[in-house]
Design a protein around this motif. Structure first.
Motif, PDB file in Angstrom:
ATOM      1  N   GLY A 246      39.548  -8.107  27.069  1.00  9.50           N
ATOM      2  CA  GLY A 246      40.685  -7.363  26.662  1.00  9.50           C
ATOM      3  C   GLY A 246      42.004  -7.799  27.207  1.00  9.50           C
ATOM      4  O   GLY A 246      43.037  -7.272  26.835  1.00  9.50           O
ATOM      5  N   ARG A 247      41.966  -8.734  28.091  1.00 11.65           N
ATOM      6  CA  ARG A 247      43.218  -9.217  28.662  1.00 11.65           C
ATOM      7  C   ARG A 247      43.749 -10.377  27.862  1.00 11.65           C
ATOM      8  O   ARG A 247      43.031 -11.302  27.542  1.00 11.65           O
TER       9      ARG A 247
ATOM     10  N   ARG B 277      26.346  -5.118  23.640  1.00 11.87           N
ATOM     11  CA  ARG B 277      27.173  -3.940  23.950  1.00 11.87           C
ATOM     12  C   ARG B 277      26.613  -2.688  23.285  1.00 11.87           C
ATOM     13  O   ARG B 277      26.584  -1.616  23.872  1.00 11.87           O
TER      14      ARG B 277
ATOM     15  N   TYR C 114      32.206   9.720  26.142  1.00 10.46           N
ATOM     16  CA  TYR C 114      31.833   8.305  26.181  1.00 10.46           C
ATOM     17  C   TYR C 114      32.229   7.612  24.882  1.00 10.46           C
ATOM     18  O   TYR C 114      32.746   6.501  24.899  1.00 10.46           O
TER      19      TYR C 114
ATOM     20  N   LEU D 105      35.789   6.788  24.963  1.00 11.82           N
ATOM     21  CA  LEU D 105      36.029   5.604  25.792  1.00 11.82           C
ATOM     22  C   LEU D 105      35.684   4.327  25.030  1.00 11.82           C
ATOM     23  O   LEU D 105      36.432   3.344  25.063  1.00 11.82           O
ATOM     24  N   LEU D 106      34.545   4.342  24.347  1.00  9.75           N
ATOM     25  CA  LEU D 106      34.138   3.163  23.569  1.00  9.75           C
ATOM     26  C   LEU D 106      35.137   2.862  22.463  1.00  9.75           C
ATOM     27  O   LEU D 106      35.484   1.691  22.231  1.00  9.75           O
TER      28      LEU D 106
ATOM     29  N   ARG E 290      38.303   3.653  22.394  1.00  9.27           N
ATOM     30  CA  ARG E 290      39.539   3.133  22.998  1.00  9.27           C
ATOM     31  C   ARG E 290      39.365   1.673  23.401  1.00  9.27           C
ATOM     32  O   ARG E 290      40.242   0.845  23.160  1.00  9.27           O
ATOM     33  N   ASP E 291      38.206   1.343  23.981  1.00 13.62           N
ATOM     34  CA  ASP E 291      37.940  -0.042  24.373  1.00 13.62           C
ATOM     35  C   ASP E 291      37.896  -0.956  23.157  1.00 13.62           C
ATOM     36  O   ASP E 291      38.454  -2.056  23.163  1.00 13.62           O
ATOM     37  N   ARG E 292      37.254  -0.491  22.083  1.00 13.08           N
ATOM     38  CA  ARG E 292      37.168  -1.282  20.849  1.00 13.08           C
ATOM     39  C   ARG E 292      38.558  -1.520  20.267  1.00 13.08           C
ATOM     40  O   ARG E 292      38.882  -2.629  19.832  1.00 13.08           O
TER      41      ARG E 292
ATOM     42  N   GLU F 187      41.364  -1.533  21.923  1.00 14.20           N
ATOM     43  CA  GLU F 187      42.078  -2.456  22.810  1.00 14.20           C
ATOM     44  C   GLU F 187      41.656  -3.892  22.556  1.00 14.20           C
ATOM     45  O   GLU F 187      42.486  -4.798  22.507  1.00 14.20           O
ATOM     46  N   ARG F 188      40.348  -4.111  22.366  1.00 18.02           N
ATOM     47  CA  ARG F 188      39.876  -5.467  22.063  1.00 18.02           C
ATOM     48  C   ARG F 188      40.431  -5.950  20.726  1.00 18.02           C
ATOM     49  O   ARG F 188      40.805  -7.109  20.581  1.00 18.02           O
TER      50      ARG F 188
END
Length: 97
Positions: A3-4, A53, A72, A75-76, A78-80, A82-83
């Motif tokens: 994600g960075r 994953r 959860y 969170l997933l 949000r992570d998706r 962001e990616r």
């Protein structure tokens, strides 16, 4: 470093390693130069990574309460997102000369 982007990774290294401006510029140039190679590798392994994953997430969901599963999932999601933003930014950056 999931994600960075290269910009945030170079900033991270600048901070953690206390890089001077010349070193930071060099790190940024290295990351920019190596980006196509890294993206090509990620394209080939992305399906396997996504599958792993999903299995991890399923295993974690199995031990959570309904309320925890909802949190959860947020969170997933949000992570998706962001990616996806990082991938989009990297693709746009790759198109620049």
């Amino acid at each position: 470093m999931a994600g960075r982007t290269a910009a945030t990774y170079s900033g991270y290294l600048k901070h953690e390693l206390k890089l001077d401006p010349a070193q930071h510029d060099s790190v940024a140039a290295i990351l920019h130069r190596r980006r196509p190679e890294m993206r090509a590798i990620m394209i080939t392994i992305r399906p396997q990574l996504d599958s792993a994953r999903a299995r991890v997430a399923d295993d974690i969901r199995a031990i959570l309460t309904p309320a925890q599963r909802e949190a959860y999932q947020r969170l997933l999601d949000r992570d998706r997102a962001e990616r996806a933003r990082a991938d989009s930014a990297a693709a746009a950056q790759a198109k620049k000369p």
